[in-house]
Scaffold this active site. Structure first.
Site, PDB file in Angstrom:
ATOM      1  N   SER A  64       0.851  -1.186   0.000  1.00  0.00           N
ATOM      2  CA  SER A  64       0.000   0.000   0.000  1.00  0.00           C
ATOM      3  C   SER A  64       0.895   1.247   0.000  1.00  0.00           C
ATOM      4  O   SER A  64       1.817   1.330  -0.812  1.00  0.00           O
ATOM      5  CB  SER A  64      -0.948  -0.048   1.201  1.00  0.00           C
ATOM      6  OG  SER A  64      -2.043   0.805   1.015  1.00  0.00           O
ATOM      7  N   ASP A 302      -8.234  -5.915  -5.897  1.00  0.00           N
ATOM      8  CA  ASP A 302      -7.931  -4.761  -5.042  1.00  0.00           C
ATOM      9  C   ASP A 302      -8.277  -3.473  -5.786  1.00  0.00           C
ATOM     10  O   ASP A 302      -7.710  -3.199  -6.846  1.00  0.00           O
ATOM     11  CB  ASP A 302      -6.433  -4.779  -4.703  1.00  0.00           C
ATOM     12  CG  ASP A 302      -6.000  -3.545  -3.912  1.00  0.00           C
ATOM     13  OD1 ASP A 302      -6.876  -2.825  -3.408  1.00  0.00           O
ATOM     14  OD2 ASP A 302      -4.778  -3.325  -3.808  1.00  0.00           O
ATOM     15  N   HIS A 327      -5.834  -6.610  -1.636  1.00  0.00           N
ATOM     16  CA  HIS A 327      -4.834  -5.630  -1.180  1.00  0.00           C
ATOM     17  C   HIS A 327      -3.718  -6.259  -0.338  1.00  0.00           C
ATOM     18  O   HIS A 327      -3.974  -6.789   0.747  1.00  0.00           O
ATOM     19  CB  HIS A 327      -5.571  -4.560  -0.371  1.00  0.00           C
ATOM     20  CG  HIS A 327      -4.841  -3.268  -0.229  1.00  0.00           C
ATOM     21  ND1 HIS A 327      -4.444  -2.524  -1.308  1.00  0.00           N
ATOM     22  CD2 HIS A 327      -4.431  -2.578   0.869  1.00  0.00           C
ATOM     23  CE1 HIS A 327      -3.827  -1.428  -0.882  1.00  0.00           C
ATOM     24  NE2 HIS A 327      -3.807  -1.439   0.430  1.00  0.00           N
TER      25      HIS A 327
END
Lengths: 366, 366
Positions: A64, A302, A327
């Site tokens: 991320s 994601d 994710h």
């Protein structure tokens, strides 16, 4: 030390305490991606020196925002890390590179692929919530239908809670829990004759569990690190278009966003900064000509993959993605129940990284 | 805006005034190479946008510290400048990459190549100054010999003034003035029977001119931008070894230097920072693998060339140097009196840069 460490490493807080650091922009000012990268550079260099491990190869790994930092670290500090695994790193979700609806479009696709009827129910639910909310005692009726722990103050509370629920379910749509399927099963399998809102409430119940449901407090907070980052440089313009998602239209509004940030922190967001600092519009040229040894890994379920690097840029700047993954899934601890495609994704990544390390050692030896 | 602009661009001072900016480390903290590069990135990007010149190629050009910034800008912001001309940029004069005596060794060579007897006179002068200073009324005798405007307070005042004179003469040993030759001519051609100190005084007179000579105030000042920079990150360890230069031994002493900086600004120098941020020990690998389109230009009479890049690193990271040139000479406005080798150095640089621009345009067009 970067700001993420503040909460856990009380002995090395740069500004006395988390509370003090969050007091104002003059201490929060050090909370930036550039400072984080510089801190990593210093920390890794010092660690290697102190451990007499100067020749030890270093790989930057992150997911991320941390994945963005990993790729940027390799770009800006190639002398310190010999490679980077950037998992679910939406480095292209800045400025106008990625369409603003990229994220909710993937959420929508995740739901629609899972169940067309579930998708339709959700899509229809927003106007239904608005309709009921407009009735006399509508809010208390909605509070009852959705079993809210406290009476609703507005239909927005409910709608944004549901929106976040759908966002999070898609973002972390991981096996074996598969939250989107779980949610859609509850919506689709509600008892015969259940109306739209009843179905959605069944989905909420299946996701959050009984007996009552707290509404998420979505208001940006001046005590929240990610809010600070989005209010300064990490301006990721996510918005719903008119008719392109299962959500109500709500385009990203930079003016509104700016007013919010100025109110919270007294700072004005710099929406062009990330592309200025790291490139963006010409990212293929930057990464192709000036970077090497980066894996951009993604799962296409994601929603952030909409802003990720999904094509190989060069022989050593590689996109490794899976259709089903969500994710940062590849960074989680492997489990016996992991599906083959996930095992294979991790193996691919490990083999590439082993190649970098072998090459690094060969270069040093020669 | 970077700090260098403060004095001239009063309308865009980031902290109200130069005086305010220099008050303490919290405003001076933004006065760093990293911030300067980020400012350039922002400024160039905004300028190009405002001028509708997004596709215009940009070349970073700078000399000395500005030359380091030019090369580092190309290294860290390849998406913003398509090349860099780094003139007299001693990017290797950090940590232990370049020997500490690199600078005074070149000064010494410049003088010795110009005149062996001049070199010998200077070399012998330091102990002669010390000897006279130790005599009764020695300082006033020295004041008289060297025609100081004010009486000397110490022999150090005189010695450091002379050292700086020799440093500066070598650093800017440019045609047509050729200050080293000028100085040595005066020393060598002093009237028959003139003693060592008389010869040096003649040199001083020829360089600075009559009627009297101010001693340079060499004390580091907390109002001086370059002192701030050397006290934080630009720690260039220059020192004279025991018997390797025409100067008295004075090795670089980091502890002393640190105490001075702490006294002046309350900051502790970070001698390893530049190599951490930009690489250094492995600069060939960094520049060879992750950079392109940089010219490192030097004149070998420039003492800072000791810390410069004097070898081609790759096909596009090139060293262009001349035997006779001094500090940043190629960046000066061309003059009719320029020698052929200087004209030729500039032509070479311009041709290389034209090649970058042609390639940039070809890439954009395709």
């Amino acid at each position: 030390m970067n700001y993420y460490s503040i909460a856990t490493m009380r002995d090395s807080m740069p500004f006395g305490s988390e509370y003090e650091a969050f007091q104002n922009a003059s201490t929060l000012g050090f909370f930036s991606s550039t400072q984080a990268l510089a801190d990593y550079a210093q920390l890794i260099t010092d660690l290697k020196r102190n451990l007499s491990a100067e020749n030890c190869p270093t790989i930057a790994v992150g997911g991320s925002y941390g994945g963005m930092l990993a790729s940027w670290f390799r770009l800006k500090y190639p002398h310190i890390s010999c490679g980077a695994l950037a998992s679910s790193a939406p480095i292209l979700y800045f400025d106008d590179i990625t369409p603003q609806n990229g994220y909710p479009v993937v959420v929508t696709k995740d739901f629609r692929d899972t169940s067309e009827s579930c998708y339709n129910t959700i899509r229809q639910s927003w106007s239904e919530i608005d309709r009921v909310a407009a009735e006399p005692n509508g809010l208390s009726k909605l509070s009852q239908i959705f079993a809210t722990c406290l009476p609703l103050n507005s239909s927005e509370e409910l709608k944004s809670t549901l929106e976040v629920l759908f966002w999070v379910s898609a973002q972390y749509d991981n096996p074996p829990d598969n939250p989107v399927e779980n949610l859609c099963n509850a919506i689709d399998r509600a008892a015969e004759g259940t109306d739209i809102l009843g179905k959605i409430a069944a989905g909420l119940n299946a996701s959050i569990g009984p007996p009552c449901h707290d509404m998420f407090d979505l208001k940006p907070s001046n005590k929240d690190g990610w809010t600070w980052q989005t209010c300064t440089e990490m301006v990721i313009p996510i918005g719903n278009g008119d008719n392109d998602t299962m959500f109500q239209p709500s385009p990203f509004d930079l003016n509104n966003f700016t007013r919010t940030c100025e109110g919270l922190f007294g700072v004005t967001p710099r929406p062009h900064w990330i592309t200025t600092e790291f490139g963006g519009h010409d990212i293929k040229s930057v990464l192709g000509n000036f970077a090497s040894n980066i894996i951009f890994s993604n799962g296409l379920r994601d929603p952030y993959s909409a802003g990720g690097v999904l094509q190989n840029i060069s022989d050593t700047v590689l996109a490794v993605y899976t259709e089903k993954g969500a994710h940062c899934l590849d960074l989680l601890t492997p489990m016996a129940s992991d599906p083959d495609w996930l095992v294979s994704q991790r193996d691919t990544e490990i083999k590439i990284i082993q190649g970098w390390i072998a090459e690094y050692r060969a270069t040093r030896a020669s």
